[in-house]
Design an enzyme around this catalytic site. Structure first.
Site, PDB file in Angstrom:
ATOM      1  CG  ASP A 171       8.596  10.647  26.235  1.00 18.45           C
ATOM      2  OD1 ASP A 171       8.168  10.727  27.396  1.00 18.45           O
ATOM      3  OD2 ASP A 171       8.343  11.494  25.358  1.00 18.45           O
ATOM      4  CE1 TYR A 222      10.033  11.723  20.768  1.00 22.81           C
ATOM      5  CE2 TYR A 222      10.637  12.454  22.955  1.00 22.81           C
ATOM      6  CZ  TYR A 222       9.856  11.683  22.127  1.00 22.81           C
ATOM      7  OH  TYR A 222       8.889  10.872  22.672  1.00 22.81           O
ATOM      8  CG  ASP A 245       4.366   8.870  30.634  1.00 20.07           C
ATOM      9  OD1 ASP A 245       5.372   9.342  31.185  1.00 20.07           O
ATOM     10  OD2 ASP A 245       3.420   9.570  30.203  1.00 20.07           O
ATOM     11  CG  ASP A 252       7.285  -5.193  19.703  1.00 17.30           C
ATOM     12  OD1 ASP A 252       8.483  -5.234  20.064  1.00 17.30           O
ATOM     13  OD2 ASP A 252       6.890  -5.708  18.650  1.00 17.30           O
ATOM     14  CE  LYS A 284       9.122  -3.117  16.072  1.00 21.25           C
ATOM     15  NZ  LYS A 284       8.321  -4.220  16.616  1.00 21.25           N
TER      16      LYS A 284
END
Ligand code: NAD
Length: 361
Positions: free
Chosen positions: A246, A141, A250, A222, A190
């Site tokens: 992020d 970001y 959610d 994942d 990852k």
């Protein structure tokens, strides 16, 4: 206690849920004898409309002077043009960066009476009580980004960058938080693909040696996405980089029955006038343009963010608990907004449920 708080209601349902939290704040002030001074400033789409920029200097200046900041949400279809030079989210990223808030704490806990509001089966949800610590000012970001033309077509590039110190400081915070909980940290990365993740894993492993009393594991992002719905109760503290955090938060939010329930605190190294961390507190949901202006938004995420503000930035633990208990009690008594109401339960407006919370303080 005398304090100065900055309110950034933002866009969409932001002003509705921040308005609800302010009513609760006033009730806490009255009950416990505190003077909470508040100042409201523009940030996000509303600031673009008024000043042409998402984060006016005056707004950032006020946040830097405040003991803590309470934010609603920003954004909406009006400012969604992908070719626009100014976007509401730039205000959000700017205020986080400007205040040096490198860690976002997102607790996810399920109220036992809201099990039926979650899409997961009851047995999967038992014991869910986790804290996601998300790195907030690095990664994709904030890395260099550009558009360029290659062979006659447009290419877009975002860059994920992490420095060791950025990983180290958020990891320390996660391990310290784990010490006050069930003493387990899960680092999510990852590392099988990304270089930043390999540095992440290496650095977290180094930091973990300073916390021999805390159990520590690594999980690929994942797999973490899957385990969050197959065995969510196995997690205590989860620490991860900006974008993974992020997305995973959610996903984790549905465990609690509604995205509208979840609070967050963003913290850094900076201290306020009371010697506590200067923080930014906000619900994890967005501006919900589909329900904005209808008076039906669930204010719980913002009210619980206020509780985190009282605890972390003002050191008012008793008052924080009073707010959390008021929400717990109201839920136990069966009061619900539309996003939580099931099987013919009555759906209360934002205003009505807020009055109930206020009366339980
Ligand atoms: P959203 O979180 O705004 O809404 C997703 C869904 O959840 C919607 O159906 C909405 O009605 C519902 N919802 C969210 N909060 C609720 C609440 N308190 N009570 C009841 N229902 C609630 O996400 P979105 O629709 O993807 O994004 C809408 C806008 O918000 C976009 O412009 C996006 O960029 C912005 N956004 C802002 C933030 C932020 O300010 N921190 C975060 C995420 C999205």
């Amino acid at each position: 206690m005398k304090t100065k708080l900055v309110l950034l209601p933002g866009d969409g349902i932001g002003p509705e849920v921040v308005g609800a939290a302010v009513k609760v704040l006033r009730a806490v002030g009255q009950r416990y004898g505190h003077t909470f001074e508040t100042e409201t400033h523009l940030m996000g789409g509303c600031a673009i409309d008024a000043f042409g920029v998402p984060l006016p200097e005056e707004t950032l200046g006020a946040c830097l002077q405040a003991d803590a900041v309470l934010l609603g949400a920003v954004g909406g279809p009006k400012w969604d043009d992908p070719t626009a030079k100014v976007r509401p989210e730039q205000g959000l990223l700017g205020v986080r960066k400007g205040l040096g808030l490198f860690a976002n704490l997102r607790p996810v806990k399920l109220h036992p009476d809201l099990v039926d509001s979650s899409p997961l089966r009851r047995e999967r949800l038992e014991g869910v009580d986790l804290l996601v610590v998300r790195e907030l000012t690095g990664g994709l970001y904030f890395g260099p980004k550009e558009r360029r033309e290659v062979n006659g077509e447009v290419q877009a590039i975002d860059t994920m960058v992490y420095a060791e110190h950025e990983i180290r400081r958020v990891t320390h915070l996660a391990f310290q938080a784990a010490r006050g909980r069930r003493k387990k940290v899960t680092s999510v990365d990852k590392a099988n693909i990304l270089e930043t993740s390999r540095l992440w894993r290496q650095t977290v492993a180094e930091v973990s040696k300073q916390y021999p009393d805390v159990q520590y594991e690594n999980i690929l992002v994942d797999a973490a996405a899957m385990y969050l719905v197959t065995r969510p109760a196995s997690f205590d503290v989860m620490v991860t980089e900006n974008m993974f955090g992020d997305i995973l938060t959610d996903e984790a939010s549905v465990l609690s029955g509604s995205m509208g329930n979840l609070p967050s605190a963003s913290l850094g190294d900076g201290l306020n006038g009371h010697g506590h961390p200067r923080g930014l507190y906000e619900p994890i949901h967005g501006s919900a343009p589909d329900i904005a202006g209808k008076g039906i938004a669930n204010p719980i995420g913002t009210i619980l963010s206020l509780a985190m503000l009282l605890r972390h930035s003002l050191g008012l633990e008793t008052e924080a608990r009073a707010v959390e208990n008021a929400v717990d009690t109201a839920i136990r008594e069966g009061h619900r907004t539309a996003d939580l109401a099931r099987n013919g339960e009555k759906a209360l407006s934002t205003e009505d449920i807020t009055e109930i919370f206020v009366s339980r303080i």
